[in-house]
Each structure stands twice: as structure tokens, then as C-alpha cells.
Motif scaffolding. Structure first.
Motif, PDB file in Angstrom:
ATOM      1  N   GLY A  15       1.557  20.619 -12.358  1.00  0.00           N
ATOM      2  CA  GLY A  15       0.175  20.869 -13.049  1.00  0.00           C
ATOM      3  C   GLY A  15      -0.803  21.814 -12.231  1.00  0.00           C
ATOM      4  N   ALA A  16      -1.532  22.418 -12.713  1.00  0.00           N
ATOM      5  CA  ALA A  16      -2.590  23.285 -11.814  1.00  0.00           C
ATOM      6  C   ALA A  16      -4.061  23.041 -12.348  1.00  0.00           C
ATOM      7  N   VAL A  17      -4.871  23.473 -11.456  1.00  0.00           N
ATOM      8  CA  VAL A  17      -6.425  23.395 -12.032  1.00  0.00           C
ATOM      9  C   VAL A  17      -6.683  24.777 -11.857  1.00  0.00           C
ATOM     10  N   VAL A  18      -6.891  25.329 -13.203  1.00  0.00           N
ATOM     11  CA  VAL A  18      -7.490  26.784 -13.324  1.00  0.00           C
ATOM     12  C   VAL A  18      -8.947  26.759 -13.845  1.00  0.00           C
ATOM     13  N   GLN A  19      -9.561  27.532 -13.328  1.00  0.00           N
ATOM     14  CA  GLN A  19     -11.074  27.997 -13.721  1.00  0.00           C
ATOM     15  C   GLN A  19     -10.878  28.440 -15.047  1.00  0.00           C
ATOM     16  N   ARG A  20     -12.236  28.024 -15.822  1.00  0.00           N
ATOM     17  CA  ARG A  20     -12.037  28.131 -17.416  1.00  0.00           C
ATOM     18  C   ARG A  20     -12.491  29.898 -17.763  1.00  0.00           C
ATOM     19  N   THR A  21     -12.954  30.536 -16.562  1.00  0.00           N
ATOM     20  CA  THR A  21     -13.091  31.970 -16.437  1.00  0.00           C
ATOM     21  C   THR A  21     -11.663  32.800 -16.463  1.00  0.00           C
ATOM     22  N   VAL A  22     -10.836  32.189 -15.594  1.00  0.00           N
ATOM     23  CA  VAL A  22      -9.621  32.774 -15.638  1.00  0.00           C
ATOM     24  C   VAL A  22      -8.551  32.513 -16.746  1.00  0.00           C
ATOM     25  N   LEU A  23      -8.913  31.258 -17.334  1.00  0.00           N
ATOM     26  CA  LEU A  23      -8.046  30.845 -18.335  1.00  0.00           C
ATOM     27  C   LEU A  23      -8.477  31.815 -19.631  1.00  0.00           C
ATOM     28  N   SER A  24      -9.590  32.001 -19.746  1.00  0.00           N
ATOM     29  CA  SER A  24      -9.979  32.798 -20.951  1.00  0.00           C
ATOM     30  C   SER A  24      -9.833  34.199 -20.762  1.00  0.00           C
ATOM     31  N   GLY A  25      -9.560  34.683 -19.745  1.00  0.00           N
ATOM     32  CA  GLY A  25      -9.349  36.165 -19.363  1.00  0.00           C
ATOM     33  C   GLY A  25     -10.654  36.547 -18.826  1.00  0.00           C
ATOM     34  N   GLU A  26     -11.897  36.050 -18.972  1.00  0.00           N
ATOM     35  CA  GLU A  26     -13.017  36.509 -18.506  1.00  0.00           C
ATOM     36  C   GLU A  26     -13.004  37.084 -16.853  1.00  0.00           C
ATOM     37  N   PHE A  27     -12.532  36.661 -16.081  1.00  0.00           N
ATOM     38  CA  PHE A  27     -12.367  37.058 -14.704  1.00  0.00           C
ATOM     39  C   PHE A  27     -10.678  37.194 -14.335  1.00  0.00           C
ATOM     40  N   PRO A  28     -10.316  37.964 -13.376  1.00  0.00           N
ATOM     41  CA  PRO A  28      -8.871  37.854 -12.839  1.00  0.00           C
ATOM     42  C   PRO A  28      -8.669  36.881 -11.755  1.00  0.00           C
ATOM     43  N   VAL A  29      -7.487  36.424 -11.762  1.00  0.00           N
ATOM     44  CA  VAL A  29      -7.233  35.581 -10.589  1.00  0.00           C
ATOM     45  C   VAL A  29      -7.346  36.093  -9.244  1.00  0.00           C
ATOM     46  N   LEU A  30      -8.426  35.379  -8.197  1.00  0.00           N
ATOM     47  CA  LEU A  30      -8.433  36.079  -6.940  1.00  0.00           C
ATOM     48  C   LEU A  30      -8.221  35.075  -6.084  1.00  0.00           C
ATOM     49  N   VAL A  31      -8.090  33.841  -6.486  1.00  0.00           N
ATOM     50  CA  VAL A  31      -7.634  32.857  -5.308  1.00  0.00           C
ATOM     51  C   VAL A  31      -6.514  31.861  -5.788  1.00  0.00           C
ATOM     52  N   VAL A  32      -5.322  31.720  -5.120  1.00  0.00           N
ATOM     53  CA  VAL A  32      -4.650  30.941  -5.484  1.00  0.00           C
ATOM     54  C   VAL A  32      -4.202  29.911  -4.219  1.00  0.00           C
ATOM     55  N   ILE A  33      -4.312  28.652  -4.299  1.00  0.00           N
ATOM     56  CA  ILE A  33      -4.362  27.877  -3.304  1.00  0.00           C
ATOM     57  C   ILE A  33      -3.090  26.584  -3.491  1.00  0.00           C
ATOM     58  N   HIS A  34      -2.326  26.446  -2.542  1.00  0.00           N
ATOM     59  CA  HIS A  34      -1.513  25.337  -2.739  1.00  0.00           C
ATOM     60  C   HIS A  34      -1.691  24.371  -1.479  1.00  0.00           C
TER      61      HIS A  34
END
Length: 51
Positions: A15-34
Motif C-alpha cells: 500500500g502507499a499513501v498518495v497525496q490527493r493533488t498527485v493522484l488527481s494529476g494536479e501536481f507532479p510527484v516531488l517526494v517519495v519516502i520509504h
């Protein structure tokens, strides 16, 4: 700027936690944390609040 395109499905057992703005395509992914708990967090560099 380079772009990574992954064409395999995300594993169903993960599973992953994805910000709504990224999921909708409003903003690009800038941060990926594991993190140490094996969680994945994907965001647009805005504020992230974890419970």
C-alpha cells in the motif's frame, strides 16, 4: 528533467499513501519516502500529516 515510466501494476499486497493533488494529476510527484516501518509516502512536497 528526466522521467521514469513504470508499466507494471503496483503489487496488491503493498500500500502507499498518495497525496490527493498527485493522484488527481494536479501536481507532479516531488517526494517519495520509504520509511523504517516499510510504508511508502508519495507527495507533491506540501505538508504531509501521518497519524
Amino acid at each position: 528533467m528526466s522521467e521514469v515510466v513504470r508499466r507494471v501494476p503496483f503489487p496488491s499486497e503493498l500500500g502507499a499513501v498518495v497525496q490527493r493533488t498527485v493522484l488527481s494529476g494536479e501536481f507532479p510527484v516531488l517526494v517519495v519516502i520509504h520509511d523504517d516501518d516499510d510504508d511508502w509516502l508519495i507527495g507533491d512536497a506540501g505538508s504531509v500529516c501521518l497519524a
